[in-house]
Design a protein around this motif. Sequence first.
Motif, PDB file in Angstrom:
ATOM      1  N   ALA A 285      76.003  59.123  35.257  1.00  0.00           N
ATOM      2  CA  ALA A 285      76.226  58.828  33.802  1.00  0.00           C
ATOM      3  C   ALA A 285      77.677  58.237  33.620  1.00  0.00           C
ATOM      4  O   ALA A 285      78.429  58.741  34.382  1.00  0.00           O
ATOM      5  CB  ALA A 285      76.073  60.001  33.015  1.00  0.00           C
ATOM      6  N   PHE A 286      77.933  57.115  33.021  1.00  0.00           N
ATOM      7  CA  PHE A 286      79.255  56.703  32.996  1.00  0.00           C
ATOM      8  C   PHE A 286      79.710  56.827  31.395  1.00  0.00           C
ATOM      9  O   PHE A 286      79.068  56.899  30.573  1.00  0.00           O
ATOM     10  CB  PHE A 286      79.105  55.126  33.068  1.00  0.00           C
ATOM     11  N   LEU A 287      80.838  56.690  31.508  1.00  0.00           N
ATOM     12  CA  LEU A 287      81.650  56.454  30.282  1.00  0.00           C
ATOM     13  C   LEU A 287      81.607  55.191  29.666  1.00  0.00           C
ATOM     14  O   LEU A 287      81.496  54.304  30.420  1.00  0.00           O
ATOM     15  CB  LEU A 287      83.352  56.647  30.144  1.00  0.00           C
ATOM     16  N   PRO A 288      81.555  54.834  28.454  1.00  0.00           N
ATOM     17  CA  PRO A 288      81.380  53.577  27.701  1.00  0.00           C
ATOM     18  C   PRO A 288      82.293  52.657  28.427  1.00  0.00           C
ATOM     19  O   PRO A 288      81.793  51.174  28.750  1.00  0.00           O
ATOM     20  CB  PRO A 288      81.551  53.445  26.232  1.00  0.00           C
ATOM     21  N   GLU A 289      83.616  52.853  28.507  1.00  0.00           N
ATOM     22  CA  GLU A 289      84.396  52.008  29.020  1.00  0.00           C
ATOM     23  C   GLU A 289      84.125  51.487  30.420  1.00  0.00           C
ATOM     24  O   GLU A 289      84.245  50.319  30.997  1.00  0.00           O
ATOM     25  CB  GLU A 289      85.884  52.364  28.993  1.00  0.00           C
TER      26      GLU A 289
ATOM     27  N   TYR B 267      68.571  45.094  30.689  1.00  0.00           N
ATOM     28  CA  TYR B 267      69.461  46.600  30.738  1.00  0.00           C
ATOM     29  C   TYR B 267      68.741  47.621  29.661  1.00  0.00           C
ATOM     30  O   TYR B 267      68.359  47.339  28.581  1.00  0.00           O
ATOM     31  CB  TYR B 267      70.860  46.315  30.581  1.00  0.00           C
ATOM     32  N   LEU B 268      68.721  48.716  30.218  1.00  0.00           N
ATOM     33  CA  LEU B 268      68.203  49.964  29.391  1.00  0.00           C
ATOM     34  C   LEU B 268      69.378  50.949  29.269  1.00  0.00           C
ATOM     35  O   LEU B 268      69.825  51.580  30.178  1.00  0.00           O
ATOM     36  CB  LEU B 268      67.143  50.574  29.909  1.00  0.00           C
ATOM     37  N   ILE B 269      70.146  50.827  28.017  1.00  0.00           N
ATOM     38  CA  ILE B 269      71.287  51.752  27.739  1.00  0.00           C
ATOM     39  C   ILE B 269      70.802  52.967  27.028  1.00  0.00           C
ATOM     40  O   ILE B 269      70.231  52.991  26.146  1.00  0.00           O
ATOM     41  CB  ILE B 269      72.189  51.087  27.297  1.00  0.00           C
ATOM     42  N   THR B 270      71.033  54.172  27.827  1.00  0.00           N
ATOM     43  CA  THR B 270      70.558  55.536  27.171  1.00  0.00           C
ATOM     44  C   THR B 270      71.819  56.368  27.100  1.00  0.00           C
ATOM     45  O   THR B 270      72.794  56.253  27.609  1.00  0.00           O
ATOM     46  CB  THR B 270      69.649  55.926  28.096  1.00  0.00           C
ATOM     47  N   GLY B 271      71.442  57.422  26.115  1.00  0.00           N
ATOM     48  CA  GLY B 271      72.647  58.269  26.202  1.00  0.00           C
ATOM     49  C   GLY B 271      72.500  58.994  24.735  1.00  0.00           C
ATOM     50  O   GLY B 271      71.650  58.728  23.770  1.00  0.00           O
TER      51      GLY B 271
ATOM     52  N   SER C  75      77.339  58.814  22.050  1.00  0.00           N
ATOM     53  CA  SER C  75      77.565  58.384  23.359  1.00  0.00           C
ATOM     54  C   SER C  75      78.322  57.092  23.400  1.00  0.00           C
ATOM     55  O   SER C  75      78.955  56.801  24.482  1.00  0.00           O
ATOM     56  CB  SER C  75      76.579  58.649  24.404  1.00  0.00           C
ATOM     57  N   GLY C  76      77.991  56.233  22.526  1.00  0.00           N
ATOM     58  CA  GLY C  76      78.534  54.959  22.150  1.00  0.00           C
ATOM     59  C   GLY C  76      77.551  54.194  22.922  1.00  0.00           C
ATOM     60  O   GLY C  76      77.859  52.851  23.163  1.00  0.00           O
ATOM     61  N   LYS C  77      76.227  54.190  23.038  1.00  0.00           N
ATOM     62  CA  LYS C  77      75.295  53.359  23.430  1.00  0.00           C
ATOM     63  C   LYS C  77      74.964  51.940  22.673  1.00  0.00           C
ATOM     64  O   LYS C  77      74.951  51.054  23.189  1.00  0.00           O
ATOM     65  CB  LYS C  77      74.021  53.884  23.826  1.00  0.00           C
ATOM     66  N   ARG C  78      74.999  52.139  21.543  1.00  0.00           N
ATOM     67  CA  ARG C  78      75.089  50.840  20.533  1.00  0.00           C
ATOM     68  C   ARG C  78      76.109  50.098  20.709  1.00  0.00           C
ATOM     69  O   ARG C  78      76.105  48.834  20.617  1.00  0.00           O
ATOM     70  CB  ARG C  78      74.663  51.313  18.950  1.00  0.00           C
ATOM     71  N   ASP C  79      77.435  50.471  20.444  1.00  0.00           N
ATOM     72  CA  ASP C  79      78.453  49.907  20.636  1.00  0.00           C
ATOM     73  C   ASP C  79      78.653  49.243  21.882  1.00  0.00           C
ATOM     74  O   ASP C  79      78.880  47.949  22.087  1.00  0.00           O
ATOM     75  CB  ASP C  79      80.019  50.725  20.711  1.00  0.00           C
TER      76      ASP C  79
ATOM     77  N   PRO D  15      79.769  62.581  24.691  1.00  0.00           N
ATOM     78  CA  PRO D  15      80.944  62.532  24.399  1.00  0.00           C
ATOM     79  C   PRO D  15      81.659  64.097  24.736  1.00  0.00           C
ATOM     80  O   PRO D  15      80.994  64.857  24.598  1.00  0.00           O
ATOM     81  CB  PRO D  15      81.067  62.200  22.829  1.00  0.00           C
ATOM     82  N   SER D  16      82.876  64.244  25.167  1.00  0.00           N
ATOM     83  CA  SER D  16      83.484  65.282  25.480  1.00  0.00           C
ATOM     84  C   SER D  16      84.136  65.794  24.318  1.00  0.00           C
ATOM     85  O   SER D  16      84.351  65.172  23.172  1.00  0.00           O
ATOM     86  CB  SER D  16      84.586  64.951  26.513  1.00  0.00           C
ATOM     87  N   HIS D  17      84.304  67.096  24.190  1.00  0.00           N
ATOM     88  CA  HIS D  17      84.769  67.767  23.187  1.00  0.00           C
ATOM     89  C   HIS D  17      84.265  67.509  21.856  1.00  0.00           C
ATOM     90  O   HIS D  17      84.945  67.616  20.962  1.00  0.00           O
ATOM     91  CB  HIS D  17      86.509  67.461  23.068  1.00  0.00           C
ATOM     92  N   ARG D  18      83.081  67.488  21.799  1.00  0.00           N
ATOM     93  CA  ARG D  18      82.238  67.527  20.433  1.00  0.00           C
ATOM     94  C   ARG D  18      82.104  69.131  20.002  1.00  0.00           C
ATOM     95  O   ARG D  18      82.315  69.981  20.923  1.00  0.00           O
ATOM     96  CB  ARG D  18      80.853  66.851  20.803  1.00  0.00           C
ATOM     97  N   ALA D  19      82.107  69.182  18.736  1.00  0.00           N
ATOM     98  CA  ALA D  19      81.751  70.481  18.130  1.00  0.00           C
ATOM     99  C   ALA D  19      80.749  71.049  18.885  1.00  0.00           C
ATOM    100  O   ALA D  19      79.613  70.524  18.827  1.00  0.00           O
ATOM    101  CB  ALA D  19      81.841  70.596  16.820  1.00  0.00           C
TER     102      ALA D  19
END
Length: 324
Positions: free
Chosen positions: A2-6, A25-29, A33-37, A154-158
């Motif tokens: 798994a990758f960070l979006p950047e 490409y198949l973008i999942t998350g 996680s920022g997959k749409r962006d 995403p890290s540090h989510r509630a």
Amino acid sequence: MAFLPETAFEFLRRAHQGGRLAHAYLITGVAGSGKRDLAFRLAGYVNGLGEGCDSRQVLKLPDVHLVEPESKSRVIRVEQMRELERALQMRSSGGLKVGLILDADRLNPAAANSFLKTLEEPPSHSLLVLVTAHPEMLLDTIISRCIQVQLKAPSHRALTPEQGRLLDAVKAHFRVEKPALVDVFNLVREFTQLLNEVKNAVQEEEDQELKKEEALYKQTTDGKWLEEREDHYKALIEARYLQLRLGFVDTLLQWWGDVLRHQHGSTHLDFPDYAPDTAAVAQRFSTADVLRRVAALEALRENFGRNVQEQLAIEVAFMTAFGQ
């Protein structure tokens, strides 16, 4: 992996610059996680907008074509996919013709089969980008024809209430100086109860959605369509449950990750509110012992992917991960 979006975007940017960009490409998350962006950013970049474009800019491009579930039925229909294929056959304006398929798990059977033909024989100078949080619901033949890009949660989510309960149970477990076998099985019972609760909650949510559709369409569609929707929701319930189940395992792995970070002097913690507890556990076990426990949970994650007997897999993993 798994990758960070950047990181994922940099990988795709370099592939484009090097003429190595795949046709699909198949973008999942998970949510957030920022997959749409990432999908919009890629579509804009290959059409000359630069690296910092947003979705509104991208959708104004004549060569970018968006497909997403319709508002009422919440499915992607075969007519939408045929219209996309026609659009991709048109002459481009200079960049790549991009088909963005959001919530691709919502493709109905006819739409999925129609799209498969497009994947098998993609139009020239085209790029297909599928986005979904539930890749398990896509046809294997679709998945196999795409390069998968999985994004990290995403890290540090509630924390969700369920995650909080799980971490509190782990905290209480290690407050016992020498946890016995019965203590391990108490933790197994808490974990299993959480799984049952989230599965029931998902079932109830999707049942309500299905009832809404039935009320809206049962007077205007045939029985076969409703049967297909029932099958769709059954698959969606299972996919959502499997994703949540893996999420709980990931939560436990992150907890042990914090233990390792304490041992190596790292200041970053995934669960800072539990820092006193993970620090205490870091003092109790060697790094080799912690890694052995992490390996047991990673094996559980892999076993879930192999469709093994759930309860047995949990018990075996927890005896190593949380035993004395």
